[in-house]
Write a protein that holds these residues in place. Structure first.
Motif, PDB file in Angstrom:
ATOM      1  N   GLU A  37       0.835  -1.188   0.000  1.00  0.00           N
ATOM      2  CA  GLU A  37       0.000   0.000   0.000  1.00  0.00           C
ATOM      3  C   GLU A  37       0.876   1.247   0.000  1.00  0.00           C
ATOM      4  OE1 GLU A  37      -3.960  -1.320   2.012  1.00  0.00           O
ATOM      5  OE2 GLU A  37      -2.420  -1.162   3.511  1.00  0.00           O
ATOM      6  N   ASP A 182      -6.774   3.895 -18.033  1.00  0.00           N
ATOM      7  CA  ASP A 182      -8.024   3.141 -18.151  1.00  0.00           C
ATOM      8  C   ASP A 182      -7.741   1.651 -18.276  1.00  0.00           C
ATOM      9  OD1 ASP A 182      -9.947   5.151 -18.040  1.00  0.00           O
ATOM     10  OD2 ASP A 182      -9.540   5.734 -20.094  1.00  0.00           O
ATOM     11  N   VAL A 183      -8.739   0.843 -17.920  1.00  0.00           N
ATOM     12  CA  VAL A 183      -8.502  -0.611 -17.924  1.00  0.00           C
ATOM     13  C   VAL A 183      -8.112  -1.177 -19.282  1.00  0.00           C
ATOM     14  CG1 VAL A 183      -9.735  -1.397 -15.879  1.00  0.00           C
ATOM     15  CG2 VAL A 183     -11.005  -1.029 -17.988  1.00  0.00           C
ATOM     16  N   THR A 184      -8.722  -0.634 -20.345  1.00  0.00           N
ATOM     17  CA  THR A 184      -8.391  -1.190 -21.663  1.00  0.00           C
ATOM     18  C   THR A 184      -6.946  -0.841 -22.043  1.00  0.00           C
ATOM     19  OG1 THR A 184      -9.379   0.759 -22.689  1.00  0.00           O
ATOM     20  CG2 THR A 184     -10.753  -1.177 -22.527  1.00  0.00           C
ATOM     21  N   GLN A 186      -4.592  -0.195 -19.801  1.00  0.00           N
ATOM     22  CA  GLN A 186      -3.780  -0.975 -18.859  1.00  0.00           C
ATOM     23  C   GLN A 186      -3.467  -2.350 -19.450  1.00  0.00           C
ATOM     24  OE1 GLN A 186      -4.285  -1.225 -14.496  1.00  0.00           O
ATOM     25  NE2 GLN A 186      -5.257  -3.172 -14.855  1.00  0.00           N
ATOM     26  N   ARG A 187      -4.504  -2.960 -20.007  1.00  0.00           N
ATOM     27  CA  ARG A 187      -4.332  -4.278 -20.605  1.00  0.00           C
ATOM     28  C   ARG A 187      -3.268  -4.227 -21.721  1.00  0.00           C
ATOM     29  NH1 ARG A 187      -6.968  -9.295 -20.960  1.00  0.00           N
ATOM     30  NH2 ARG A 187      -6.799  -8.937 -18.761  1.00  0.00           N
ATOM     31  N   ALA A 212      -3.911  -8.349  -8.669  1.00  0.00           N
ATOM     32  CA  ALA A 212      -4.385  -8.964  -9.914  1.00  0.00           C
ATOM     33  C   ALA A 212      -3.472  -8.605 -11.084  1.00  0.00           C
ATOM     34  CB  ALA A 212      -5.818  -8.526 -10.202  1.00  0.00           C
ATOM     35  N   GLU A 216      -1.003 -11.312 -13.258  1.00  0.00           N
ATOM     36  CA  GLU A 216      -1.117 -11.481 -14.697  1.00  0.00           C
ATOM     37  C   GLU A 216       0.244 -11.464 -15.386  1.00  0.00           C
ATOM     38  OE1 GLU A 216      -4.656  -9.837 -16.234  1.00  0.00           O
ATOM     39  OE2 GLU A 216      -3.595  -9.017 -17.950  1.00  0.00           O
ATOM     40  N   ARG A 254     -11.072  -8.345  -1.673  1.00  0.00           N
ATOM     41  CA  ARG A 254     -11.251  -7.887  -3.052  1.00  0.00           C
ATOM     42  C   ARG A 254     -12.696  -7.938  -3.488  1.00  0.00           C
ATOM     43  NH1 ARG A 254      -6.646 -10.387  -6.645  1.00  0.00           N
ATOM     44  NH2 ARG A 254      -8.369 -10.668  -8.079  1.00  0.00           N
ATOM     45  N   VAL A 255     -13.106  -6.863  -4.118  1.00  0.00           N
ATOM     46  CA  VAL A 255     -14.516  -6.703  -4.441  1.00  0.00           C
ATOM     47  C   VAL A 255     -14.958  -7.652  -5.563  1.00  0.00           C
ATOM     48  CG1 VAL A 255     -14.239  -4.835  -6.111  1.00  0.00           C
ATOM     49  CG2 VAL A 255     -16.259  -4.906  -4.684  1.00  0.00           C
ATOM     50  N   ASP A 256     -14.035  -8.028  -6.427  1.00  0.00           N
ATOM     51  CA  ASP A 256     -14.452  -8.853  -7.572  1.00  0.00           C
ATOM     52  C   ASP A 256     -14.775 -10.292  -7.170  1.00  0.00           C
ATOM     53  OD1 ASP A 256     -11.806  -9.051  -6.973  1.00  0.00           O
ATOM     54  OD2 ASP A 256     -11.133  -9.365  -9.021  1.00  0.00           O
TER      55      ASP A 256
ATOM     56  N   GLU B  59     -14.749   4.712 -19.377  1.00  0.00           N
ATOM     57  CA  GLU B  59     -13.361   5.097 -19.185  1.00  0.00           C
ATOM     58  C   GLU B  59     -13.251   6.616 -19.155  1.00  0.00           C
ATOM     59  OE1 GLU B  59     -10.560   1.857 -20.708  1.00  0.00           O
ATOM     60  OE2 GLU B  59     -11.803   2.394 -22.404  1.00  0.00           O
ATOM     61  N   ASP B 198      -6.154   3.024  -0.606  1.00  0.00           N
ATOM     62  CA  ASP B 198      -5.518   1.709  -0.595  1.00  0.00           C
ATOM     63  C   ASP B 198      -6.550   0.591  -0.511  1.00  0.00           C
ATOM     64  OD1 ASP B 198      -2.815   2.274  -0.840  1.00  0.00           O
ATOM     65  OD2 ASP B 198      -2.722   2.922   1.246  1.00  0.00           O
ATOM     66  N   GLN B 199      -6.131  -0.559  -1.034  1.00  0.00           N
ATOM     67  CA  GLN B 199      -7.073  -1.670  -1.120  1.00  0.00           C
ATOM     68  C   GLN B 199      -7.634  -2.070   0.239  1.00  0.00           C
ATOM     69  OE1 GLN B 199      -5.675  -5.275  -3.013  1.00  0.00           O
ATOM     70  NE2 GLN B 199      -7.559  -6.253  -2.370  1.00  0.00           N
ATOM     71  N   HIS B 225     -14.799   2.909 -13.280  1.00  0.00           N
ATOM     72  CA  HIS B 225     -14.346   2.109 -14.405  1.00  0.00           C
ATOM     73  C   HIS B 225     -14.165   0.668 -13.950  1.00  0.00           C
ATOM     74  CE1 HIS B 225     -10.678   3.096 -12.241  1.00  0.00           C
ATOM     75  NE2 HIS B 225     -10.232   1.948 -12.703  1.00  0.00           N
ATOM     76  N   GLY B 228     -15.837  -4.781 -11.259  1.00  0.00           N
ATOM     77  CA  GLY B 228     -15.974  -5.623 -10.065  1.00  0.00           C
ATOM     78  C   GLY B 228     -16.774  -4.887  -9.000  1.00  0.00           C
ATOM     79  N   ARG B 231     -20.391  -4.581 -10.092  1.00  0.00           N
ATOM     80  CA  ARG B 231     -21.081  -5.863  -9.963  1.00  0.00           C
ATOM     81  C   ARG B 231     -21.518  -6.097  -8.515  1.00  0.00           C
ATOM     82  NH1 ARG B 231     -20.014 -11.027  -8.127  1.00  0.00           N
ATOM     83  NH2 ARG B 231     -18.121 -10.148  -7.233  1.00  0.00           N
ATOM     84  N   TYR B 232     -20.603  -5.771  -7.587  1.00  0.00           N
ATOM     85  CA  TYR B 232     -20.862  -6.031  -6.178  1.00  0.00           C
ATOM     86  C   TYR B 232     -21.933  -5.105  -5.608  1.00  0.00           C
ATOM     87  CZ  TYR B 232     -19.938  -5.891  -1.137  1.00  0.00           C
ATOM     88  OH  TYR B 232     -20.052  -5.891   0.215  1.00  0.00           O
ATOM     89  N   SER B 269     -10.936  -6.656 -20.235  1.00  0.00           N
ATOM     90  CA  SER B 269      -9.735  -5.946 -19.803  1.00  0.00           C
ATOM     91  C   SER B 269      -9.471  -6.057 -18.308  1.00  0.00           C
ATOM     92  CB  SER B 269      -9.835  -4.463 -20.156  1.00  0.00           C
ATOM     93  OG  SER B 269     -10.019  -4.303 -21.539  1.00  0.00           O
ATOM     94  N   PRO B 271      -8.012  -7.129 -15.060  1.00  0.00           N
ATOM     95  CA  PRO B 271      -6.857  -7.991 -14.785  1.00  0.00           C
ATOM     96  C   PRO B 271      -7.317  -9.284 -14.118  1.00  0.00           C
ATOM     97  CG  PRO B 271      -6.502  -5.781 -13.924  1.00  0.00           C
ATOM     98  CD  PRO B 271      -7.923  -5.849 -14.372  1.00  0.00           C
TER      99      PRO B 271
END
Lengths: 323, 273
Positions: A37, A182-184, A186-187, A212, A216, A254-256, B59, B198-199, B225, B228, B231-232, B269, B271
């Motif tokens: 962190e 942005d995530v795209t 980032q990928r 995460a 990867e 983690r939220v996902d 985004e 922070d997470q 963006h 996850g 969704r939650y 996208s 991760p």
């Protein structure tokens, strides 16, 4: 890197420790991630590896950093000039701040390239163009003439990567390279880094607050908490069976993975900040498994467990993850 | 953390309003003029029911923040209107901003809590100020109410006496939630509320927001963006791309069976996928 300790200089000769037990090792062509962190010391660790601690008012107090047969802890600026860029490439956290706003991309890349000294300006210009193509920048000729503000965040990050690999380093250090993206995008950047690593046979240190992202890209991971390495090992082992309560907490909060309508398993309290680390294991005030032994100094060292290293003195108490 | 209860709770329960609590109709926001003009948001239709949690995903540059700012009255639309409880409260034609009698109903928290808190004000003062403005309480009572709101967000009296710089990012964001709750709003708009923290602190904040929604019936719009997170926390979602809403529906359905190519790209996208 063994038992590295880094302190900031405070007035009157006093020192403020920011890292006091960092351990990291990687082989050629290996990719290791550092997760932690803000305030855990990951950026200072990177600075120790490119020799820029003094510029930030800090120094290595003890510990060793072996790189390719050389000792770098406490090395002189002259030694570092031969290492930085040539042997170890660096992508800083903020790609916008990393580029000079008044110079063109070409001028800055040529500067990185000619630092080696063997190329003419014309050759260096050609090399700059080749580098931009290598980092998959479309219309490279136009981008060479552009300045930082004319480029998107993703493009700027590609330029920073081009500069970092300009001299063909053996090790690339990327400090939160995708945090503001942005995530795209980032990928795309993560794929690019992975591809370059293979093409150029580079080792990689990827710093991120996002487990995460590291999972990867990297083979191994080292988790930092409040200036100390608390767990290290293969990405798979740490993701399936973490052996430190902090790593486990990072995974379960983690939220996902959460079930909608149910509370997340939050880590209570706040991260220990620099200058007010608790005695003993620094995570104990937030740890449900802690007992009196955990409160006794010093911060426990990394010890081998089944497949990884953990600084928890009760690794057997850590509940299994429900996957 | 203390339970989130207050006498204002009843007020927050979705009552006999028919139709959506908050509605954005055909909202277009155009920045610039002439050849430079571009639509940050194009003919967007959004509804939020009382007590509902809705996501807006996209985004940077997708227009999600601009749309949210319009919904709370911070950005005048170039066309279209904002309706609250069936009443038109803000539109392109409005001479002034959203009227004060309506503004308290929608509150917003921002990505970077540090830049939205006055660095020279102690934490409790920042909240008491909002309490004084909205609840028109005298100083001493405003202080008590501010501390109550802060405690319910897990900020101790001791922390409330600090300046924002001594707090962590997660704590600061909880302070900004306490401040946003001062007028007992009906809708809270959270713009990327976890991206600067922070997470380990994210989960605490998300649990709080989820409880505000589930237990107090506060409607929440999450702008993010992060699919996850959406969704939650949300039951319905809007996906935005360069100013357009390209897909909307129940969150689970959209994430499991995305119809639009851009939604699929966003999902792919993430991760770890």
């Amino acid at each position: 890197m063994t038992d590295l300790c880094i302190s900031f200089h405070k007035g009157g000769g006093r020192k403020l420790p920011v890292i006091d037990a960092a351990n990291l090792s990687l082989d050629q062509r290996q990719a290791v991630g550092i997760v932690g962190e803000s305030g855990s010391g990951k950026t200072m660790l990177c600075r120790a590896l490119i020799g820029t601690l003094p510029r930030h008012g800090a120094e290595t107090v003890s510990g060793t950093v072996h790189f390719d047969g050389q000792e770098l802890a406490g090395a002189s600026e002259r030694v570092w000039r031969g290492i930085r860029g040539r042997e170890i490439g660096y992508i800083p956290q903020s790609s916008l701040a990393g580029l000079n706003p008044v110079l063109t991309v070409e001028t800055q890349l040529v500067e990185s390239i000619t630092a080696v000294g063997s190329l003419s300006r014309q050759e260096a210009r050609q090399e700059a163009f080749a580098l931009l193509e290598r980092v998959q920048i479309p219309r490279a000729q136009q981008v060479l003439k552009a300045r930082a503000h004319q480029l998107s965040g993703g493009m700027r990050q590609r330029v920073m990567i081009a500069a970092a690999i300009a001299q063909g380093p053996k090790l690339l250090i990327a400090d939160e390279p995708t945090t503001a993206l942005d995530v795209t995008i980032q990928r795309e950047i993560l794929s690019l880094i992975t591809q370059l690593r293979q093409e150029l046979n580079m080792a990689l240190i990827l710093v991120s607050h996002d487990l995460a992202v590291i999972e990867e890209v990297c083979d191994n991971v080292m988790v930092m908490y409040a200036g100390a390495s608390v767990e290290a090992g293969p990405v798979e082992a740490l993701s399936k069976a973490p052996r430190h309560p902090y790593t486990r907490a990072l995974r379960v909060s983690r939220v996902d993975r959460a079930v909608p309508g149910q509370d997340l398993e939050a880590i209570p309290g706040d991260a220990a900040s620099v200058g007010s680390w608790p005695a003993g294991c620094r995570f104990w005030p937030r740890c449900a498994l802690a007992d009196d032994d955990c409160r006794r100094d010093p911060q426990p060292a990394l010890m081998p467990t089944a497949q990884q290293l953990s600084a928890c003195i009760h690794p057997e108490r850590i509940p299994e993850l429900e996957l | 953390m203390a339970a989130l209860t207050s006498e204002a709770e009843e007020k927050l329960q979705p009552d006999a309003i028919t139709g959506p609590l908050l509605e954005g109709k055909d909202i277009t926001v155009t920045f610039g003029r002439g050849a430079e003009a571009f639509d940050a948001v194009r003919a967007a239709n959004v509804t939020v029911d009382g007590g509902e949690a809705v996501g807006i995903v996209g985004e940077s540059g997708s227009g999600k923040t601009t749309l949210a700012r319009t919904l709370v009255g911070l950005q005048r639309p170039s066309a279209g209107e904002v309706r609250l409880e069936g009443q038109k409260v803000f539109s392109a034609a409005a001479e002034q901003g959203m009227p004060r009698s309506e503004r308290w109903k929608t509150q917003m928290i921002f990505q970077d809590p540090y830049s939205s808190l006055n660095p020279r004000m102690r934490v409790w003062q920042a909240v008491a100020e909002a309490v004084q403005v909205w609840q028109e309480l005298p100083g001493a009572e405003a202080r008590v109410e501010a501390l109550r709101l802060l405690n319910s967000m897990g900020i101790s009296d001791d922390q409330a006496r600090q300046f924002p710089k001594s707090l962590s990012g997660g704590q600061r964001q909880r302070v900004s939630v306490a401040r946003a709750l001062a007028p007992n709003p009906k809708v809270l708009i959270a713009d990327e509320p976890t991206s600067s923290i922070d997470q380990s602190a994210q989960a605490q904040l998300l649990n709080l927001l989820r409880r505000l929604q589930a237990e107090r019936g506060l409607a929440i719009i999450f702008i993010s963006h992060d699919l996850g997170l959406v969704r939650y926390l949300t039951s319905r979602v809007y996906v935005m791309q360069t100013g357009d809403i390209v897909e909307t529906g129940k969150t689970q359905a959209v994430l499991e069976r995305p119809q639009h190519a851009y939604t699929r790209l966003l999902i792919d996208s993430i991760p770890g996928r």
